[in-house]
Design a protein around this motif. Structure first.
Motif, mmCIF file in Angstrom:
data_model
loop_
_atom_site.group_PDB
_atom_site.id
_atom_site.type_symbol
_atom_site.label_atom_id
_atom_site.label_comp_id
_atom_site.label_asym_id
_atom_site.label_seq_id
_atom_site.Cartn_x
_atom_site.Cartn_y
_atom_site.Cartn_z
ATOM 1 N N ARG A 178 0.808 -1.228 0.000
ATOM 2 C CA ARG A 178 0.000 0.000 0.000
ATOM 3 C C ARG A 178 0.838 1.273 0.000
ATOM 4 O O ARG A 178 0.462 2.265 -0.612
ATOM 5 C CB ARG A 178 -1.015 -0.011 1.150
ATOM 6 N N GLU A 179 1.996 1.261 0.641
ATOM 7 C CA GLU A 179 2.842 2.463 0.697
ATOM 8 C C GLU A 179 3.588 2.716 -0.614
ATOM 9 O O GLU A 179 4.162 3.787 -0.802
ATOM 10 C CB GLU A 179 3.818 2.360 1.859
ATOM 11 N N LEU A 180 3.592 1.756 -1.524
ATOM 12 C CA LEU A 180 4.237 1.931 -2.828
ATOM 13 C C LEU A 180 3.285 2.517 -3.865
ATOM 14 O O LEU A 180 3.727 2.884 -4.954
ATOM 15 C CB LEU A 180 4.758 0.579 -3.345
ATOM 16 N N LEU A 181 1.996 2.616 -3.566
ATOM 17 C CA LEU A 181 1.007 2.998 -4.565
ATOM 18 C C LEU A 181 0.689 4.486 -4.683
ATOM 19 O O LEU A 181 0.310 4.928 -5.764
ATOM 20 C CB LEU A 181 -0.282 2.197 -4.329
ATOM 21 N N PRO A 182 0.829 5.297 -3.635
ATOM 22 C CA PRO A 182 0.563 6.730 -3.826
ATOM 23 C C PRO A 182 1.462 7.314 -4.921
ATOM 24 O O PRO A 182 2.631 6.965 -5.027
ATOM 25 C CB PRO A 182 0.880 7.338 -2.460
ATOM 26 N N GLY A 183 0.860 8.172 -5.728
ATOM 27 C CA GLY A 183 1.596 8.769 -6.842
ATOM 28 C C GLY A 183 1.514 7.947 -8.113
ATOM 29 O O GLY A 183 2.016 8.343 -9.157
ATOM 30 N N LYS A 184 0.881 6.788 -8.031
ATOM 31 C CA LYS A 184 0.676 5.931 -9.194
ATOM 32 C C LYS A 184 -0.816 5.885 -9.499
ATOM 33 O O LYS A 184 -1.627 6.323 -8.696
ATOM 34 C CB LYS A 184 1.191 4.521 -8.919
ATOM 35 N N ILE A 185 -1.158 5.345 -10.636
ATOM 36 C CA ILE A 185 -2.561 5.117 -10.973
ATOM 37 C C ILE A 185 -2.844 3.640 -10.752
ATOM 38 O O ILE A 185 -2.154 2.787 -11.319
ATOM 39 C CB ILE A 185 -2.852 5.509 -12.434
ATOM 40 N N LEU A 186 -3.830 3.333 -9.942
ATOM 41 C CA LEU A 186 -4.234 1.960 -9.689
ATOM 42 C C LEU A 186 -5.563 1.723 -10.409
ATOM 43 O O LEU A 186 -6.537 2.431 -10.168
ATOM 44 C CB LEU A 186 -4.401 1.715 -8.188
ATOM 45 N N VAL A 187 -5.564 0.759 -11.303
ATOM 46 C CA VAL A 187 -6.765 0.406 -12.052
ATOM 47 C C VAL A 187 -7.185 -0.991 -11.618
ATOM 48 O O VAL A 187 -6.439 -1.948 -11.788
ATOM 49 C CB VAL A 187 -6.518 0.424 -13.571
ATOM 50 N N SER A 188 -8.359 -1.099 -11.059
ATOM 51 C CA SER A 188 -8.872 -2.392 -10.629
ATOM 52 C C SER A 188 -9.731 -2.997 -11.728
ATOM 53 O O SER A 188 -10.607 -2.334 -12.273
ATOM 54 C CB SER A 188 -9.705 -2.245 -9.360
ATOM 55 N N VAL A 189 -9.478 -4.260 -12.043
ATOM 56 C CA VAL A 189 -10.358 -5.009 -12.931
ATOM 57 C C VAL A 189 -11.013 -6.151 -12.149
ATOM 58 O O VAL A 189 -11.549 -7.080 -12.735
ATOM 59 C CB VAL A 189 -9.632 -5.520 -14.203
ATOM 60 N N ALA A 190 -10.952 -6.054 -10.826
ATOM 61 C CA ALA A 190 -11.555 -7.062 -9.947
ATOM 62 C C ALA A 190 -13.044 -6.751 -9.789
ATOM 63 O O ALA A 190 -13.418 -5.752 -9.177
ATOM 64 C CB ALA A 190 -10.855 -7.065 -8.593
ATOM 65 N N ALA A 191 -13.874 -7.597 -10.337
ATOM 66 C CA ALA A 191 -15.325 -7.373 -10.346
ATOM 67 C C ALA A 191 -15.867 -7.195 -8.932
ATOM 68 O O ALA A 191 -15.552 -7.966 -8.027
ATOM 69 C CB ALA A 191 -16.028 -8.537 -11.027
ATOM 70 N N GLY A 192 -16.657 -6.153 -8.758
ATOM 71 C CA GLY A 192 -17.323 -5.928 -7.484
ATOM 72 C C GLY A 192 -16.511 -5.185 -6.443
ATOM 73 O O GLY A 192 -17.021 -4.856 -5.382
ATOM 74 N N CYS A 193 -15.247 -4.929 -6.719
ATOM 75 C CA CYS A 193 -14.401 -4.183 -5.780
ATOM 76 C C CYS A 193 -14.475 -2.709 -6.165
ATOM 77 O O CYS A 193 -13.870 -2.282 -7.153
ATOM 78 C CB CYS A 193 -12.956 -4.694 -5.832
#
Length: 147
Positions: A88-103
């Motif tokens: 989780r601490e590596l993700l700020p400043g990046k774009i996170l795209v979820s393809v997990a259905a329902g999340c």
């Protein structure tokens, strides 16, 4: 903002949907294969599916997050939190795209670090040939240039 030729995209999970997205990005000339990396549970299968196309296999989600500007989370919905919380601490400043259905957005907000820009989507496999669509949740935290 980086130019498209400088952006790196990573996939956490590299099953049918992630593979279709990656192939479509390459096939349409949006990204070069060396701009794409991925990790998956089965290392041998991952290597077979990425290396033949020129994409870069990575050992784990942390390596993908570290190497990527855009991170697709493409694991089964019940695994999303387990896979993302350690990085989780590596993700700020990046774009996170979820393809997990329902999340959906609010659920991600419960455990992602502040400053993580994310959107939940549902793509379909014709993205492999540039003919698919991404249905996106209306609520997201992307900036206008990121969207």
């Amino acid at each position: 903002m980086k130019q498209l030729s400088e952006i790196t995209v990573g996939f956490i999970g590299f099953g049918n949907m992630a593979g279709a997205i990656a192939k479509g990005l390459i096939r349409q000339g949006t990204l070069r294969p060396d701009q794409i990396c991925a990790c998956a549970k089965n290392w041998d299968k991952l290597c077979a599916n990425t290396e033949k196309a020129g994409m870069l296999p990575r050992k784990d989600a942390a390596e993908v997050a570290f190497a990527s500007d855009v991170v697709f989370v493409a694991v089964k919905p019940y695994l999303v939190r387990e896979v993302l919380e350690p990085i989780r601490e590596l993700l700020p400043g990046k774009i996170l795209v979820s393809v997990a259905a329902g999340c959906l957005f609010d659920w991600y907000e419960e455990f992602l670090a502040p400053g993580t820009h994310h959107i939940s989507t549902i793509p379909n496999t014709p993205v492999c040939v540039g003919e698919g669509i991404f249905v996106c949740e209306q609520k997201h935290s992307l900036t206008q240039p990121e969207f």
